[in-house]
Write a protein that holds these residues in place. Structure first.
Motif, short mmCIF file in Angstrom:
data_model
loop_
_atom_site.label_atom_id
_atom_site.label_comp_id
_atom_site.label_asym_id
_atom_site.label_seq_id
_atom_site.Cartn_x
_atom_site.Cartn_y
_atom_site.Cartn_z
N ALA A 253 -30.98 43.62 39.50
CA ALA A 253 -29.72 42.89 39.30
C ALA A 253 -28.54 43.72 39.78
O ALA A 253 -27.59 43.19 40.37
CB ALA A 253 -29.56 42.53 37.83
N PHE B 267 -26.08 42.74 42.81
CA PHE B 267 -24.65 42.63 42.54
C PHE B 267 -23.84 43.47 43.52
O PHE B 267 -22.87 43.00 44.11
CB PHE B 267 -24.36 43.07 41.11
N LEU C 169 -18.47 40.29 34.95
CA LEU C 169 -19.39 39.59 34.04
C LEU C 169 -19.74 38.21 34.57
O LEU C 169 -20.91 37.81 34.57
CB LEU C 169 -18.75 39.49 32.65
N THR C 170 -18.74 37.45 35.03
CA THR C 170 -19.00 36.09 35.50
C THR C 170 -19.76 36.08 36.83
O THR C 170 -20.48 35.13 37.12
CB THR C 170 -17.68 35.31 35.66
N ALA D 60 -22.00 38.47 37.62
CA ALA D 60 -23.36 38.89 37.26
C ALA D 60 -24.10 37.79 36.50
O ALA D 60 -25.33 37.68 36.61
CB ALA D 60 -23.31 40.16 36.41
N GLN D 61 -23.35 36.99 35.71
CA GLN D 61 -23.95 35.90 34.94
C GLN D 61 -23.31 34.57 35.38
O GLN D 61 -22.30 34.15 34.81
CB GLN D 61 -23.72 36.12 33.45
N PRO D 62 -23.87 33.89 36.37
CA PRO D 62 -23.28 32.65 36.89
C PRO D 62 -23.06 31.58 35.84
O PRO D 62 -22.18 30.72 36.01
CB PRO D 62 -24.29 32.20 37.94
N THR D 63 -23.82 31.61 34.74
CA THR D 63 -23.66 30.60 33.69
C THR D 63 -22.30 30.74 32.99
O THR D 63 -21.84 29.80 32.34
CB THR D 63 -24.78 30.71 32.64
N LEU D 64 -21.67 31.91 33.12
CA LEU D 64 -20.37 32.13 32.50
C LEU D 64 -19.22 31.82 33.46
O LEU D 64 -18.07 32.01 33.11
CB LEU D 64 -20.26 33.59 32.04
N ARG D 65 -19.56 31.33 34.65
CA ARG D 65 -18.53 31.02 35.65
C ARG D 65 -18.11 29.56 35.49
O ARG D 65 -18.95 28.66 35.40
CB ARG D 65 -19.08 31.25 37.05
#
Length: 246
Positions: free
Chosen positions: A3, A7, A235-236, A238-243
């Motif tokens: 990851a 990134f 963070l967003t 690295a974690q697309p669900t938080l975008r």
């Protein structure tokens, strides 16, 4: 590890790491500014901050085209409010990156006959307008989610239970106001993507406000806000669900 490699292989990932480092240095310089024993460290941090800023300008050379393409996509949105907010935001971002690219070309000696201060102010104006439209989009999204949640029968029961269990709050605060803040907090907790995007845009807003002279916080506030928004950006990514979408 995979990851991390994925990134850092992205230009956006590198830009956000550079940005976080840049504002971490700015914040550290502010905190250590009165420490006479750390003058050498402060000088190194200032140098690193300048290097990170210059590096980020190089990574952003292709972002004008990306913003134009994003504007073309958002023009197709069926929701007129989202269409307007996001399209205007992306157009202003494209104009900001054009100014940023010109400033980079001047810094490396490719262009000489330009007014650096004027181009820098224009870049800050476009950045400011883009953030205002992003915040308008966030507010619109929050209001929509709050309306949906308020109409949910199960949530109504939960909210009534909260008000009944907190009579001392109702005595001090207007019950409707307490219900509003409860609804707002529950909505943001249930939708972290829009909550993070709102916090990020609010933090970013201090940067152009300072440069434009509209509101001038100290360098520590700008460094802290820049660092927080950079961490959220990392963070967003690295974690697309938080975008936030769209």
């Amino acid at each position: 590890m995979d990851a991390v490699v994925k990134f850092t292989s992205q230009s956006q990932g590198k830009d956000r790491l550079f940005r976080a480092t840049q504002y971490a240095c700015a914040l550290s310089v502010y905190l250590l500014r009165n420490n006479s024993e750390r003058k050498a460290l402060v000088a190194k941090l200032k140098s690193l901050e300048t290097t990170m800023s210059a590096g980020r300008k190089l990574f952003r050379l292709g972002n004008t085209a990306n913003s134009i393409e994003a504007a073309k996509r958002t023009m197709q949105l069926s929701d007129r409010v989202l269409c307007l907010c996001l399209t205007v935001s992306n157009v202003n971002r494209a104009l900001y990156f054009i100014c940023d690219n010109v400033l980079w070309a001047r810094s490396v000696g490719l262009i000489h006959d330009i007014d650096k201060e004027r181009w820098s102010l224009n870049a800050s104006r476009y950045y400011f307008f883009s953030l205002v439209m992003n915040l308008t989009r966030d507010l619109y999204g929050v209001v929509q989610l709050m309306v949906q949640r308020a109409n949910d029968k199960r949530f109504k029961q939960k909210m009534n239970q909260h008000l009944n269990e907190s009579p001392e709050v109702a005595e001090v605060v207007i019950p409707q106001l307490d219900a509003f803040f409860f609804l707002l907090l529950e909505t943001l907790k249930s939708h972290p993507a829009i909550a993070l995007d709102t916090v990020k845009n609010i933090c970013d807003l201090f940067i152009p406000l300072d440069r434009l002279g509209i509101y001038q916080p100290n360098a520590g506030v700008v460094g802290f806000c820049g660092l927080i928004s950079s961490v959220i950006g990392i963070l967003t990514l690295a974690q697309p669900t938080l975008r936030i979408k769209p």
